[in-house]
Design an enzyme around this catalytic site. Structure first.
Site, PDB file in Angstrom:
ATOM      1  N   THR A   1       0.859  -1.196   0.000  1.00 50.57           N
ATOM      2  CA  THR A   1       0.000   0.000   0.000  1.00 50.57           C
ATOM      3  C   THR A   1       0.886   1.232   0.000  1.00 50.57           C
ATOM      4  OG1 THR A   1      -1.529  -1.229   1.378  1.00 50.57           O
ATOM      5  CG2 THR A   1      -1.875   1.152   1.233  1.00 50.57           C
TER       6      THR A   1
ATOM      7  N   SER B   1       0.886   5.528   0.015  1.00 51.22           N
ATOM      8  CA  SER B   1       0.160   6.808   0.088  1.00 51.22           C
ATOM      9  C   SER B   1       1.054   7.896  -0.505  1.00 51.22           C
ATOM     10  CB  SER B   1      -0.236   7.117   1.529  1.00 51.22           C
ATOM     11  OG  SER B   1      -1.270   6.232   1.928  1.00 51.22           O
TER      12      SER B   1
ATOM     13  N   SER C   1       6.674   0.418   0.564  1.00 55.16           N
ATOM     14  CA  SER C   1       5.339   0.635   0.002  1.00 55.16           C
ATOM     15  C   SER C   1       5.279   0.342  -1.498  1.00 55.16           C
ATOM     16  CB  SER C   1       4.875   2.072   0.266  1.00 55.16           C
ATOM     17  OG  SER C   1       5.823   2.997  -0.215  1.00 55.16           O
TER      18      SER C   1
ATOM     19  N   GLY D   1       3.056  11.526   2.792  1.00 52.20           N
ATOM     20  CA  GLY D   1       1.669  11.070   2.665  1.00 52.20           C
ATOM     21  C   GLY D   1       1.010  10.868   4.020  1.00 52.20           C
TER      22      GLY D   1
ATOM     23  N   TYR E   1       5.279  13.090  13.716  1.00 54.54           N
ATOM     24  CA  TYR E   1       5.543  14.227  14.600  1.00 54.54           C
ATOM     25  C   TYR E   1       5.880  15.465  13.777  1.00 54.54           C
ATOM     26  CZ  TYR E   1      10.498  14.488  13.569  1.00 54.54           C
ATOM     27  OH  TYR E   1      11.682  14.671  12.911  1.00 54.54           O
TER      28      TYR E   1
ATOM     29  N   TYR F   1      10.821   6.243  10.925  1.00 52.67           N
ATOM     30  CA  TYR F   1      12.170   6.344  10.344  1.00 52.67           C
ATOM     31  C   TYR F   1      12.620   4.907  10.090  1.00 52.67           C
ATOM     32  CZ  TYR F   1      12.691  11.345  11.471  1.00 52.67           C
ATOM     33  OH  TYR F   1      12.566  12.710  11.538  1.00 52.67           O
TER      34      TYR F   1
HETATM   35  P1  FDA Z   1       4.486   5.342   2.095  1.00 51.46           P
HETATM   36  O1  FDA Z   1       3.393   5.465   1.136  1.00 51.46           O
HETATM   37  O2  FDA Z   1       5.812   4.912   1.566  1.00 51.46           O
HETATM   38  O3  FDA Z   1       4.035   4.401   3.285  1.00 51.46           O
HETATM   39  C1  FDA Z   1       4.854   4.110   4.407  1.00 51.46           C
HETATM   40  C2  FDA Z   1       4.394   2.803   5.054  1.00 51.46           C
HETATM   41  O4  FDA Z   1       3.028   2.897   5.425  1.00 51.46           O
HETATM   42  C3  FDA Z   1       4.487   1.597   4.124  1.00 51.46           C
HETATM   43  O5  FDA Z   1       4.710   0.440   4.895  1.00 51.46           O
HETATM   44  C4  FDA Z   1       3.103   1.544   3.518  1.00 51.46           C
HETATM   45  O6  FDA Z   1       2.749   0.276   3.020  1.00 51.46           O
HETATM   46  C5  FDA Z   1       2.241   1.958   4.685  1.00 51.46           C
HETATM   47  N1  FDA Z   1       1.015   2.653   4.267  1.00 51.46           N
HETATM   48  C6  FDA Z   1       0.935   3.711   3.431  1.00 51.46           C
HETATM   49  N2  FDA Z   1      -0.328   4.101   3.307  1.00 51.46           N
HETATM   50  C7  FDA Z   1      -1.071   3.285   4.072  1.00 51.46           C
HETATM   51  C8  FDA Z   1      -2.463   3.195   4.337  1.00 51.46           C
HETATM   52  N3  FDA Z   1      -3.323   4.034   3.772  1.00 51.46           N
HETATM   53  N4  FDA Z   1      -2.903   2.225   5.164  1.00 51.46           N
HETATM   54  C9  FDA Z   1      -2.040   1.354   5.734  1.00 51.46           C
HETATM   55  N5  FDA Z   1      -0.697   1.392   5.509  1.00 51.46           N
HETATM   56  C10 FDA Z   1      -0.219   2.351   4.689  1.00 51.46           C
HETATM   57  N6  FDA Z   1       8.116  11.686   9.804  1.00 51.46           N
HETATM   58  C11 FDA Z   1       7.693  12.453  10.826  1.00 51.46           C
HETATM   59  O7  FDA Z   1       7.109  11.942  11.782  1.00 51.46           O
HETATM   60  N7  FDA Z   1       7.876  13.815  10.803  1.00 51.46           N
HETATM   61  C12 FDA Z   1       8.483  14.435   9.750  1.00 51.46           C
HETATM   62  O8  FDA Z   1       8.633  15.656   9.755  1.00 51.46           O
HETATM   63  C13 FDA Z   1       8.929  13.633   8.660  1.00 51.46           C
HETATM   64  N8  FDA Z   1       9.542  14.189   7.575  1.00 51.46           N
HETATM   65  C14 FDA Z   1       9.940  13.395   6.525  1.00 51.46           C
HETATM   66  C15 FDA Z   1      10.544  13.976   5.406  1.00 51.46           C
HETATM   67  C16 FDA Z   1      10.934  13.175   4.347  1.00 51.46           C
HETATM   68  C17 FDA Z   1      11.571  13.815   3.135  1.00 51.46           C
HETATM   69  C18 FDA Z   1      10.753  11.779   4.399  1.00 51.46           C
HETATM   70  C19 FDA Z   1      11.221  10.899   3.261  1.00 51.46           C
HETATM   71  C20 FDA Z   1      10.138  11.200   5.499  1.00 51.46           C
HETATM   72  C21 FDA Z   1       9.731  12.001   6.569  1.00 51.46           C
HETATM   73  N9  FDA Z   1       9.130  11.438   7.690  1.00 51.46           N
HETATM   74  C22 FDA Z   1       8.726  12.250   8.721  1.00 51.46           C
HETATM   75  C23 FDA Z   1       8.873   9.999   7.750  1.00 51.46           C
HETATM   76  C24 FDA Z   1       7.466   9.697   7.272  1.00 51.46           C
HETATM   77  O9  FDA Z   1       6.534  10.038   8.284  1.00 51.46           O
HETATM   78  C25 FDA Z   1       7.328   8.200   6.970  1.00 51.46           C
HETATM   79  O10 FDA Z   1       8.246   7.834   5.986  1.00 51.46           O
HETATM   80  C26 FDA Z   1       5.901   7.858   6.540  1.00 51.46           C
HETATM   81  O11 FDA Z   1       5.672   6.488   6.707  1.00 51.46           O
HETATM   82  C27 FDA Z   1       5.657   8.267   5.118  1.00 51.46           C
HETATM   83  O12 FDA Z   1       4.314   8.108   4.756  1.00 51.46           O
HETATM   84  P2  FDA Z   1       3.954   7.994   3.203  1.00 51.46           P
HETATM   85  O13 FDA Z   1       2.524   7.754   3.102  1.00 51.46           O
HETATM   86  O14 FDA Z   1       4.551   9.134   2.465  1.00 51.46           O
HETATM   87  O15 FDA Z   1       4.817   6.724   2.822  1.00 51.46           O
END
Ligand code: FDA
Length: 536
Positions: A109, A111, A120, A180, A190, A480
């Site tokens: 999955t 986002s 993901s 996402g 956070y 992280y």
């Molecule tokens: P992504 O889509 O890659 O999903 C991450 C994980 O969650 C995967 O295992 C995925 O399968 C699962 N997942 C995604 N959507 C889902 C859904 N709808 N239901 C169930 N599971 C789902 N963190 C923080 O706390 N504070 C911050 O300020 C930041 N800043 C930051 C900056 C940058 C540039 C990066 C690369 C990362 C951060 N992070 C962060 C970390 C961030 O919170 C963490 O990587 C999140 O999991 C990203 O969510 P995404 O949906 O973008 O990732």
């Protein structure tokens, strides 16, 4: 990455086999059957065929690549999904779950695609990606101070929509606007208001989720245990969260952002040392963090000068902030010129881009970060202040000139973070933590040598820090994501005992309850990856 040499040829063979172009051609019947299954299980009013991308579709690569935020997982040899589905209706998610299960496929999955280990969108068994990019509506109810936000929205989109409705409402989530909602909330999330309002997950009050049987639930029908688990227990373990209902928080019409940089070698080591005694005790309205930067990013004239940037968000006006700091942290010497006043939503953009004054809030809607590179992250929690010598040791490591970008991010705790009990949500790092450290290394050079050098750098710093950080377990932040601290096997299989190596670091004693919930809601371990919660 971790394969020993005899396994490499086998790994390559498996990767080729999983490479999707072959599926439709190699087993056309199975492929057609899968597509038929998807149509049968989704709403007729929203034909799923419009949101299914197979490798023979010309948009497949652009859809896959659009949300890859780490170049480490964007190589020709990276395993690719058989199909990508970008649901525009919840029934598409239900169909994806039901049909993947019946066809023996894994689901990843996605986002926002910011997972630091690419979990993901990369898997080592035949898999499909459910990419929620089309499910990103946000409705803000400024009378009741709540909002519904779909998982595919980004933090920037959420902040923008809140700002459209109100200048005195906000949401305490992360700093980078392209992150996402789905993954961020799932792992805690956070931002610079954590000392006042806690994490994003602490402010979730309802959710819609598709479970491992393809059923849709809200908070009431999923039950309190599952609702507890999805608020910090890490993404990709319990189901697919479609949308979240959140509690918006009140902020003053004007907030203050400040930033001041010091040379780490000149006077900043003492300042960083002192900060450890101050930052977690400051007024809850004040976040004062530090970013230590080294590598080529801080090199001038061939000499690397690591810097310490002290940056803050204060929920109030400049004068009040300066008055507070003049008694609590006079050594910092913060002055008015280091600060700017803005609305809260403007502050999110200023903090993310460094640009001010703000002419438009539109950049918050941009889903693409300014740079995408290879990255690796690690995290630690600090319970006792580091001695000055330890900060000097960090400074020496930040001077490595063959490293492109290296950063240590110090996130102050205390305030609300200490008032929430360790078991309130799966996120256990509460009272007793002075601050969190995020270690980040980034590089653009695409050679294997560059990758090894940068990963070696971050692993060495992490080892160096052992005496100074939390122990038994050495705690880490689930968002992280770091597979070095322990992982299930490549196919996501593990025992509870093996998984507890990383599980206790991320979730402390909450790991046991996460295993219990997982066993109850997904007993056949359908939602699985290298750090998913195992079943009993
Ligand atoms: P992504 O889509 O890659 O999903 C991450 C994980 O969650 C995967 O295992 C995925 O399968 C699962 N997942 C995604 N959507 C889902 C859904 N709808 N239901 C169930 N599971 C789902 N963190 C923080 O706390 N504070 C911050 O300020 C930041 N800043 C930051 C900056 C940058 C540039 C990066 C690369 C990362 C951060 N992070 C962060 C970390 C961030 O919170 C963490 O990587 C999140 O999991 C990203 O969510 P995404 O949906 O973008 O990732």
């Amino acid at each position: 990455m971790k394969f020993s040499s005899p396994l490499i040829p086998l790994a390559l063979v498996l990767i080729v086999l999983y490479s999707c172009p072959l599926w439709a051609a190699a087993s056309p019947q199975k492929y057609q059957h899968f597509l038929q299954c998807l149509s049968e299980h989704s709403s007729n009013s929203y034909p799923i065929s419009k949101v299914v991308y197979s490798p023979i579709n010309s948009s497949y690569s652009s859809v896959l690549d659009f949300s890859i935020k780490n170049l480490r997982f964007s190589k020709p040899q990276t395993p690719k999904p058989l199909l990508i589905i970008t649901p525009s209706h919840v029934s598409h998610i239900q169909a994806a779950v039901i049909c993947s299960k019946s066809h023996g496929l894994q689901i990843r999955t996605r986002s926002g695609g910011h997972d630091f280990e690419g979990l993901s969108y990369v898997a080592y068994r035949p898999f499909i990606v459910v990419d929620l990019i089309n499910l990103r509506s946000i409705s803000v109810d400024d009378e009741n101070n709540t909002a519904w936000v779909e998982s595919g929205a980004t933090l920037g989109e959420l902040y923008y929509r809140i700002g459209e409705k109100s200048r005195t409402l906000a949401f305490p989530a992360g700093v980078c606007p392209t992150v996402g909602i789905g993954g961020h909330f799932s792992g805690g999330g956070y931002g610079l208001m954590l000392r006042k309002f806690g994490l994003a997950a602490d402010n979730v009050i309802d959710a819609h989720l598709v479970d491992a049987n393809g059923k849709v639930h809200d908070r009431e029908s999923m039950g309190e245990d599952l609702f507890w688990a999805i608020r910090g227990g890490g993404g990709g373990s319990f189901g697919i969260v479609v949308a979240w209902k959140i509690k918006l928080v009140p902020v003053p019409a004007t907030v203050t952002i400040c930033s001041t940089q010091r040379n780490l070698e000149e006077d900043a080591i003492k300042l960083v040392h002192r900060w450890q005694y101050v930052a977690n005790k400051l007024d809850e309205n004040l976040y004062l963090g530090i970013i230590l930067t080294g590598g080529k990013a801080s090199t001038q004239g061939g000499i690397t000068n690591p810097t310490a940037t002290f940056f803050s968000l204060f929920l109030g006006r400049i004068d009040e902030l300066l008055a507070t700091l003049s008694t609590t942290f006079p050594e910092l010497g913060l002055i008015k010129q280091d600060c700017v006043e803005a609305t809260w939503v403007e502050s999110t953009l200023i903090i993310a881009t460094g640009v001010q004054p703000i002419e438009s809030l539109e950049p918050l809607l941009n889903r693409t970060p300014p740079t995408i590179e290879n990255t690796k992250i690690k995290s630690d929690y600090v319970k006792e202040p580091l001695p000055e010598a330890a900060i000097e040791g960090i400074c020496q490591r930040l001077k490595a000139q063959d490293i492109e970008t290296s950063q240590l991010i110090f996130v102050p705790y205390g305030g609300k973070m200490s008032q929430i009990s360790e078991s309130e949500t799966p996120f256990s790092h509460r009272a007793g933590n002075l601050y969190k450290i995020g270690y980040v290394v980034g590089w653009k050079e695409q050679s294997l040598k560059a990758k090894k050098r940068h990963i070696h750098w971050i692993r060495e710093v992490y080892e160096y820090m052992i005496p100074f950080v939390s122990k038994s377990p050495r705690a880490a932040y689930a968002n992280y994501r770091d597979l070095d601290i322990g992982a299930n096997n490549k196919y996501g299989q593990t025992s509870v005992e093996q998984a507890s190596v990383w599980g206790l670091k991320y979730f402390g004693n909450n790991f046991k309850k996460l295993v219990y919930v997982k066993t109850k809601v997904d007993p056949y371990d359908f939602f699985r990856h290298e750090q998913s919660i195992p079943t009993l």
